[in-house]
Motif scaffolding. Structure first.
Motif, short mmCIF file in Angstrom:
data_model
loop_
_atom_site.label_atom_id
_atom_site.label_comp_id
_atom_site.label_asym_id
_atom_site.label_seq_id
_atom_site.Cartn_x
_atom_site.Cartn_y
_atom_site.Cartn_z
N TYR A 1 0.85 -1.19 0.00
CA TYR A 1 0.00 0.00 0.00
C TYR A 1 0.88 1.24 0.00
CZ TYR A 1 -4.24 -2.59 1.23
OH TYR A 1 -5.32 -3.43 1.21
N SER A 2 0.31 2.33 -0.48
CA SER A 2 0.92 3.64 -0.36
C SER A 2 0.04 4.40 0.62
CB SER A 2 0.94 4.34 -1.73
OG SER A 2 1.41 5.66 -1.57
N TYR A 3 0.64 4.90 1.71
CA TYR A 3 -0.13 5.56 2.77
C TYR A 3 0.36 6.99 2.92
CZ TYR A 3 -2.06 6.62 7.35
OH TYR A 3 -2.75 7.20 8.40
N THR A 4 -0.56 7.95 2.93
CA THR A 4 -0.23 9.35 3.13
C THR A 4 -0.57 9.72 4.57
OG1 THR A 4 -0.78 9.81 0.83
CG2 THR A 4 -0.62 11.71 2.30
N VAL A 5 0.44 10.19 5.30
CA VAL A 5 0.30 10.51 6.72
C VAL A 5 -0.60 11.72 6.89
CG1 VAL A 5 1.54 11.16 8.83
CG2 VAL A 5 2.59 9.56 7.22
N ALA A 6 -1.57 11.62 7.80
CA ALA A 6 -2.49 12.71 8.13
C ALA A 6 -2.02 13.37 9.42
CB ALA A 6 -3.91 12.17 8.28
N SER A 7 -2.68 14.47 9.79
CA SER A 7 -2.33 15.18 11.02
C SER A 7 -2.59 14.28 12.23
CB SER A 7 -3.20 16.44 11.12
OG SER A 7 -2.96 17.11 12.33
N GLN A 8 -1.68 14.27 13.17
CA GLN A 8 -1.73 13.50 14.42
C GLN A 8 -1.54 11.99 14.22
OE1 GLN A 8 -5.29 14.53 16.57
NE2 GLN A 8 -4.53 16.55 17.11
N ASP A 9 -1.20 11.53 13.01
CA ASP A 9 -0.94 10.10 12.81
C ASP A 9 0.34 9.68 13.53
OD1 ASP A 9 -3.18 9.72 11.31
OD2 ASP A 9 -2.14 9.36 9.42
N GLN A 10 0.38 8.43 14.00
CA GLN A 10 1.56 7.87 14.65
C GLN A 10 1.90 6.54 13.99
OE1 GLN A 10 0.57 7.51 18.80
NE2 GLN A 10 0.30 9.72 19.08
N VAL A 11 3.18 6.23 13.91
CA VAL A 11 3.63 5.02 13.22
C VAL A 11 3.05 3.77 13.88
CG1 VAL A 11 5.64 3.65 12.54
CG2 VAL A 11 5.69 6.14 12.34
N LEU A 12 2.92 3.74 15.19
CA LEU A 12 2.34 2.57 15.87
C LEU A 12 0.92 2.31 15.39
CD1 LEU A 12 2.34 0.37 18.06
CD2 LEU A 12 1.54 2.11 19.66
N ALA A 13 0.09 3.34 15.31
CA ALA A 13 -1.29 3.17 14.86
C ALA A 13 -1.35 2.81 13.37
CB ALA A 13 -2.08 4.45 15.12
N ILE A 14 -0.45 3.39 12.57
CA ILE A 14 -0.41 3.06 11.14
C ILE A 14 -0.06 1.59 10.95
CG2 ILE A 14 0.78 3.52 8.95
CD1 ILE A 14 1.18 6.45 10.05
N ALA A 15 0.96 1.12 11.67
CA ALA A 15 1.34 -0.29 11.58
C ALA A 15 0.18 -1.19 12.02
CB ALA A 15 2.58 -0.56 12.44
N SER A 16 -0.50 -0.83 13.08
CA SER A 16 -1.63 -1.62 13.58
C SER A 16 -2.76 -1.67 12.55
CB SER A 16 -2.14 -1.02 14.89
OG SER A 16 -3.27 -1.69 15.34
N ARG A 17 -2.99 -0.55 11.86
CA ARG A 17 -4.06 -0.51 10.84
C ARG A 17 -3.82 -1.54 9.75
NH1 ARG A 17 -5.85 4.91 7.38
NH2 ARG A 17 -6.87 3.78 5.68
N PHE A 18 -2.57 -1.83 9.45
CA PHE A 18 -2.23 -2.78 8.38
C PHE A 18 -1.77 -4.14 8.93
CE2 PHE A 18 -1.94 1.39 6.45
CZ PHE A 18 -2.64 1.20 5.28
N ASN A 19 -1.98 -4.39 10.21
CA ASN A 19 -1.60 -5.66 10.87
C ASN A 19 -0.11 -5.94 10.75
OD1 ASN A 19 -4.23 -6.32 11.76
ND2 ASN A 19 -4.72 -7.01 9.69
N LEU A 20 0.69 -4.90 10.90
CA LEU A 20 2.15 -5.02 10.89
C LEU A 20 2.69 -4.59 12.24
CD1 LEU A 20 2.85 -3.34 7.42
CD2 LEU A 20 3.03 -5.77 7.94
N GLN A 21 3.96 -4.86 12.47
CA GLN A 21 4.63 -4.36 13.65
C GLN A 21 5.32 -3.05 13.30
OE1 GLN A 21 7.28 -7.40 15.07
NE2 GLN A 21 5.62 -8.64 15.88
N VAL A 22 5.59 -2.24 14.30
CA VAL A 22 6.27 -0.96 14.06
C VAL A 22 7.59 -1.21 13.35
CG1 VAL A 22 7.34 1.02 15.19
CG2 VAL A 22 5.15 0.18 16.00
N ASP A 23 8.32 -2.24 13.75
CA ASP A 23 9.62 -2.53 13.12
C ASP A 23 9.48 -2.78 11.62
OD1 ASP A 23 10.95 -2.22 15.48
OD2 ASP A 23 11.17 -4.37 15.89
N ASP A 24 8.37 -3.38 11.19
CA ASP A 24 8.16 -3.63 9.77
C ASP A 24 8.06 -2.31 9.00
OD1 ASP A 24 8.05 -6.38 10.26
OD2 ASP A 24 5.88 -6.35 10.53
#
Length: 175
Positions: free
Chosen positions: A117-140
């Motif tokens: 996927y290509s994801y565009t960061v929105a205001s107040q987004d955090q990498v932990l929540a983005i990773a969770s949204r795609f069922n990935l770990q932060v390290d991924d």
């Protein structure tokens, strides 16, 4: 009336009463006859105790065999635990999927293929929540997007590549 004449009715009444009452009373039974004889001196009898039977020993209960150990759990697909960090896409790597916008991961995502996927960061987004949204770990997400920078400094408008990292993508490598 003389005395004898006065007594006669009384005698008759007394006789009638006696005869009437004697008919109601049963005749006395003869008294029992008791014969007393001299006996020999008394002998003391001691009862013989009855022996109590000894219980027969029972065989000791054999312990139940230990239950068989639980079979090992079936292998878990890599992203069922939140992603994988050991080597990128393989034949058994599940497709990356978008679970939709959620708190701190509200940006738009565009599917490039079945696993990216290509994801565009929105205001107040955090990498932990983005990773969770795609069922990935932060390290991924960090291995693919932040090899030479700090992922905590992600800014609105940044475009992230959301996919499984490959072996060559190491954090801090290739800068």
């Amino acid at each position: 009336m003389n005395r004898a004449q006065r007594r006669a009715p009384l005698v008759v009444i007394a006789t009638v009463l006696l005869v009437g009452l004697s008919a109601c009373v049963p005749a006395p039974e003869p008294a029992p006859t008791v014969t007393v004889t001299q006996s020999a001196p008394a002998v003391t009898i001691t009862p013989t105790p009855t022996p109590t039977p000894t219980p027969t020993p029972t065989a000791a209960a054999e312990p139940e065999p230990a239950p068989a150990p639980e079979p090992p759990a079936p292998p878990v697909s890599p992203n069922a635990m939140g992603g994988q960090t050991d080597g990128g896409n393989t034949a058994t790597t599940p497709w990356v999927s978008d679970s939709g916008p959620q708190q701190f991961a509200m940006g738009p995502a565009v599917a490039l293929n079945d696993y990216e996927y290509s994801y565009t960061v929105a205001s107040q987004d955090q990498v932990l929540a983005i990773a969770s949204r795609f069922n990935l770990q932060v390290d991924d997400v960090v291995r693919v997007n932040f090899r030479c920078s700090d992922y905590l400094e992600v800014q609105p408008g940044d475009v992230l590549d959301i996919r499984w990292p490959v072996d060559s993508e190491q954090i801090g490598g290739g800068c």
